[in-house]
Design an enzyme around this catalytic site. Structure first.
Site, PDB file in Angstrom:
ATOM      1  N   LYS A 124     -23.209 -18.492 113.482  1.00  0.00           N
ATOM      2  CA  LYS A 124     -22.833 -17.976 112.200  1.00  0.00           C
ATOM      3  C   LYS A 124     -22.044 -18.878 111.422  1.00  0.00           C
ATOM      4  O   LYS A 124     -22.294 -20.172 111.514  1.00  0.00           O
ATOM      5  CB  LYS A 124     -22.567 -16.755 112.411  1.00  0.00           C
ATOM      6  CG  LYS A 124     -23.110 -15.720 113.234  1.00  0.00           C
ATOM      7  CD  LYS A 124     -22.972 -14.331 113.257  1.00  0.00           C
ATOM      8  CE  LYS A 124     -23.800 -13.582 114.445  1.00  0.00           C
ATOM      9  NZ  LYS A 124     -23.588 -12.103 114.206  1.00  0.00           N
TER      10      LYS A 124
ATOM     11  N   HIS B 255     -32.141 -12.623 109.363  1.00  0.00           N
ATOM     12  CA  HIS B 255     -31.063 -11.922 110.138  1.00  0.00           C
ATOM     13  C   HIS B 255     -30.374 -10.926 109.321  1.00  0.00           C
ATOM     14  O   HIS B 255     -30.388 -10.900 108.183  1.00  0.00           O
ATOM     15  CB  HIS B 255     -30.040 -13.074 110.398  1.00  0.00           C
ATOM     16  CG  HIS B 255     -28.896 -12.646 111.361  1.00  0.00           C
ATOM     17  ND1 HIS B 255     -27.937 -11.573 111.038  1.00  0.00           N
ATOM     18  CD2 HIS B 255     -28.624 -12.871 112.588  1.00  0.00           C
ATOM     19  CE1 HIS B 255     -27.065 -11.433 112.165  1.00  0.00           C
ATOM     20  NE2 HIS B 255     -27.830 -12.212 113.302  1.00  0.00           N
TER      21      HIS B 255
ATOM     22  N   SER C 147     -24.793  -8.130 121.085  1.00  0.00           N
ATOM     23  CA  SER C 147     -23.592  -8.093 122.255  1.00  0.00           C
ATOM     24  C   SER C 147     -24.405  -8.646 123.512  1.00  0.00           C
ATOM     25  O   SER C 147     -23.819  -7.945 124.700  1.00  0.00           O
ATOM     26  CB  SER C 147     -23.124  -6.833 122.294  1.00  0.00           C
ATOM     27  OG  SER C 147     -22.528  -6.593 121.115  1.00  0.00           O
TER      28      SER C 147
ATOM     29  N   GLU D  14     -27.622  -9.869 108.758  1.00  0.00           N
ATOM     30  CA  GLU D  14     -26.619 -10.099 107.774  1.00  0.00           C
ATOM     31  C   GLU D  14     -27.097 -10.889 106.560  1.00  0.00           C
ATOM     32  O   GLU D  14     -26.402 -10.481 105.463  1.00  0.00           O
ATOM     33  CB  GLU D  14     -25.597 -11.355 108.622  1.00  0.00           C
ATOM     34  CG  GLU D  14     -24.824 -10.556 109.647  1.00  0.00           C
ATOM     35  CD  GLU D  14     -24.203 -11.483 110.715  1.00  0.00           C
ATOM     36  OE1 GLU D  14     -24.284 -12.763 110.640  1.00  0.00           O
ATOM     37  OE2 GLU D  14     -23.959 -10.683 111.689  1.00  0.00           O
TER      38      GLU D  14
ATOM     39  N   ASN E 109     -26.693 -18.394 117.730  1.00  0.00           N
ATOM     40  CA  ASN E 109     -26.435 -18.392 116.390  1.00  0.00           C
ATOM     41  C   ASN E 109     -24.681 -18.541 116.178  1.00  0.00           C
ATOM     42  O   ASN E 109     -24.228 -17.339 116.358  1.00  0.00           O
ATOM     43  CB  ASN E 109     -26.918 -17.305 115.993  1.00  0.00           C
ATOM     44  CG  ASN E 109     -26.683 -16.774 114.479  1.00  0.00           C
ATOM     45  OD1 ASN E 109     -26.310 -17.578 113.540  1.00  0.00           O
ATOM     46  ND2 ASN E 109     -26.940 -15.673 114.111  1.00  0.00           N
TER      47      ASN E 109
ATOM     48  N   GLU F 100     -33.132  -7.281 116.861  1.00  0.00           N
ATOM     49  CA  GLU F 100     -31.687  -7.242 116.935  1.00  0.00           C
ATOM     50  C   GLU F 100     -31.378  -5.809 116.284  1.00  0.00           C
ATOM     51  O   GLU F 100     -31.086  -5.763 115.094  1.00  0.00           O
ATOM     52  CB  GLU F 100     -30.929  -8.191 116.320  1.00  0.00           C
ATOM     53  CG  GLU F 100     -31.297  -9.669 116.808  1.00  0.00           C
ATOM     54  CD  GLU F 100     -30.343 -10.637 116.310  1.00  0.00           C
ATOM     55  OE1 GLU F 100     -29.586 -11.510 117.231  1.00  0.00           O
ATOM     56  OE2 GLU F 100     -29.909 -10.910 115.169  1.00  0.00           O
TER      57      GLU F 100
ATOM     58  N   GLY G 268     -22.422  -7.801 117.356  1.00  0.00           N
ATOM     59  CA  GLY G 268     -20.854  -7.991 117.187  1.00  0.00           C
ATOM     60  C   GLY G 268     -20.244  -6.703 117.312  1.00  0.00           C
ATOM     61  O   GLY G 268     -19.004  -6.662 117.157  1.00  0.00           O
TER      62      GLY G 268
HETATM   63  C1  PEP Z   1     -26.293 -12.216 116.206  1.00  0.00           C
HETATM   64  O1  PEP Z   1     -25.882 -11.895 115.080  1.00  0.00           O
HETATM   65  O2  PEP Z   1     -27.636 -12.743 116.269  1.00  0.00           O
HETATM   66  C2  PEP Z   1     -26.144 -11.555 117.524  1.00  0.00           C
HETATM   67  C3  PEP Z   1     -26.921 -11.077 118.153  1.00  0.00           C
HETATM   68  O3  PEP Z   1     -24.654 -11.405 117.515  1.00  0.00           O
HETATM   69  P1  PEP Z   1     -23.884 -10.740 118.875  1.00  0.00           P
HETATM   70  O4  PEP Z   1     -24.358 -11.449 119.990  1.00  0.00           O
HETATM   71  O5  PEP Z   1     -22.403 -11.448 118.554  1.00  0.00           O
HETATM   72  O6  PEP Z   1     -23.877  -9.318 118.846  1.00  0.00           O
END
Ligand code: PEP
Length: 255
Positions: A11, A97, A215, A99, A9, A169, A175
């Site tokens: 983003k 997601h 992460s 966000e 992703n 998630e 992040g």
């Molecule tokens: C995400 O936003 O889908 C995600 C998993 O981000 P990150 O890997 O940067 O934690």
């Protein structure tokens, strides 16, 4: 046999040139994928068609959008319809997601409608769920995630579940550099699978791909993907560098 998937992703990162370089780098180092081990790349809308043209001759690599409209067409300035995403070459769309839920106020009702619109237009859905740190600290994460799945997906018919991938998630791991332990991931993934088994039967639940996101990186992917109910990852930050993304794909190949 359920599929294993590594999905990136991006983003709101990568212009057309940067995206081109990234996809080229990924394709250059890609191991031999197969029907059961696939890669999905989710660039910004504006890159979808270009990225698709780059991957279209590579088997088992697919393009996703990061969002779609609830509506099919019409006077909705700034929105992008699922049919347009499909026409541009995408096979998947990420829905829900954290966000989008947090910054764009996407409610369960909106996400449920987006899921229907995406499926109606021939897209597969990567449906995201996951709890905040507050919920995790209160110990109610199982109930919280279960409620998100029920509200977003449980109106679907059995036959539609073949086109659904779930991504767990935990918001506190996105992040932040703080990954869920493999035990925390496995416990939640097993819970999610049991919730689907109760609603749709064990066979459907066994065929459901459940990704971990938060992460995930080359150094922890192998341990996470070794968990019985973790079928790959939805990757944010580490999907922006070909070498890191490829390291995670390698972990899937050996899982
Ligand atoms: C995400 O936003 O889908 C995600 C998993 O981000 P990150 O890997 O940067 O934690």
């Amino acid at each position: 046999m359920r599929k294993k998937i590594v999905a990136g992703n991006w983003k709101m990162n990568m212009n057309l040139d940067e995206g081109h370089e990234l996809v080229a780098g990924i394709l250059k180092g890609l191991p031999a994928l197969n029907n059961d081990k696939i890669v999905v790349i989710a660039p910004p809308f504006i890159n979808i068609q270009h990225s698709y043209y780059q991957v279209e001759d590579t088997d088992h690599v697919y393009i996703a959008a990061q969002n779609c409209s609830t509506e099919n067409s019409g006077a909705y300035t700034g929105e992008v319809a699922a049919s347009m995403i499909k026409h541009a070459g995408a096979s998947y769309v990420i829905i829900g997601h954290s966000e989008r839920r947090e910054y764009f106020n996407e409610t369960d009702a909106i996400l449920s409608k987006k899921t229907d619109t995406a499926l109606d237009n021939g897209l597969k859905v990567i449906f995201c769920c996951g709890e905040s740190l507050e919920v995790r600290d209160a110990g109610t994460q199982n109930e919280y995630v279960e409620a998100q799945l029920k509200a977003g997906l449980f109106h679907l018919h059995k036959h539609q579940l073949a086109n659904i991938v779930v991504a767990y998630e935990p918001i506190w791991a996105i992040g932040t550099g703080r990954t869920a332990t493999s035990q925390q991931a496995q416990d939640m993934h097993a819970h999610i699978r049991s919730v689907f088994a109760a609603q749709y039967g064990q066979n459907i639940a066994d065929d459901l791909t459940i990704l971990y996101g938060g992460s995930c990186k080359p150094s922890n992917a192998a341990e996470l993907f070794a968990c019985a109910d973790v079928d790959g990852g939805l990757i944010g930050g580490a999907s922006l560098k070909a070498s890191e993304f490829l390291g995670i794909i390698e972990a899937m190949m050996h899982a």
